[in-house]
Write an enzyme that holds these catalytic residues in place. Structure first.
Site, short mmCIF file in Angstrom:
data_model
loop_
_atom_site.label_atom_id
_atom_site.label_comp_id
_atom_site.label_asym_id
_atom_site.label_seq_id
_atom_site.Cartn_x
_atom_site.Cartn_y
_atom_site.Cartn_z
N ASP A 217 1.27 -0.84 -0.01
CA ASP A 217 0.03 -0.12 0.39
C ASP A 217 1.09 1.11 -0.04
O ASP A 217 1.45 1.27 1.02
CB ASP A 217 -1.10 -0.21 1.33
CG ASP A 217 -2.07 1.01 1.66
OD1 ASP A 217 -2.41 1.83 -0.27
OD2 ASP A 217 -2.02 1.84 2.80
N GLU B 65 -1.21 -1.34 -4.80
CA GLU B 65 -2.23 -0.45 -5.26
C GLU B 65 -2.11 0.45 -5.75
O GLU B 65 -0.64 1.05 -5.70
CB GLU B 65 -2.93 -0.23 -3.93
CG GLU B 65 -4.11 0.13 -3.82
CD GLU B 65 -5.03 0.27 -2.60
OE1 GLU B 65 -5.74 -0.92 -1.95
OE2 GLU B 65 -4.36 0.97 -1.65
N ASP C 140 -2.34 1.02 7.41
CA ASP C 140 -1.88 0.39 6.07
C ASP C 140 -0.57 -0.49 6.44
O ASP C 140 -1.24 -1.21 4.17
CB ASP C 140 0.17 1.55 5.90
CG ASP C 140 -0.53 2.83 6.62
OD1 ASP C 140 -1.48 3.40 5.02
OD2 ASP C 140 -0.66 3.49 6.87
#
Length: 172
Positions: free
Chosen positions: A7, A67, A140
């Site tokens: 992430d 992501e 996260d």
């Protein structure tokens, strides 16, 4: 198969490494790479590079799943996240590890089954899928685990479809 989910962020980059064996999915490690706000951007990006490189060397994942950037009204945020994504993509490519990219919508659909799922729903499903005693923290890291799970589902589906297509071709 080992998948490292990422992430991306400049201040905080989440990571989550999972392994799939015999139909079971387990978390190997997860956490965050945190860069101090007082560091200049090139040094923050270099820190992300160094720490990610160390993770790749230690755990040797079969794939890295990252992501994609979601739309944000703050263009400065988008630019800094894009910079960290560039470092992440380059680090994985330099290590010779295949990279897959997923939108937040794809991740939510893969993990929860609903593209508009709330963050808490995603975290609960990550906990359940990985058999964790507690919700993965920080957020996260939980997001990174979700990205890794998304890739694993996508990989399994594409492998199944390839196998089915090959078998169908053999029957002709």
């Amino acid at each position: 198969m080992k998948v490292l989910g990422i992430d991306p962020g400049t201040a905080t980059t989440g990571y989550g490494l999972i392994r799939s064996e015999a139909g079971r999915v387990k978390a190997i490690t997860y956490g965050t790479i945190v860069t101090p706000a007082q560091l200049e951007m090139p040094l923050r990006l270099y820190q992300i590079y160094r720490e990610l490189q160390a993770l790749l060397m230690e755990y040797k994942p079969d794939a890295v799943a990252v992501e994609e950037i979601f739309y944000n009204r703050n263009s400065k945020t988008v630019i800094t996240v894009a910079q960290s994504r560039g470092v992440i993509l380059m680090t994985a490519a330099a290590a010779g590890i295949p990279v897959a990219e997923y939108t937040p919508l794809q991740v939510k659909q893969a993990v929860v089954g609903y593209g508009a799922a709330e963050k808490k729903q995603v975290q609960l499903m990550v906990q359940k899928i990985l058999g964790l005693q507690q919700l993965p923290r920080p957020d996260d890291a939980a997001d990174a685990l979700a990205v890794a799970i998304c890739h694993l589902h996508s990989y399994r589906l594409s492998s199944f479809l390839e196998s089915s297509a090959t078998k169908a071709g053999e029957k002709r």
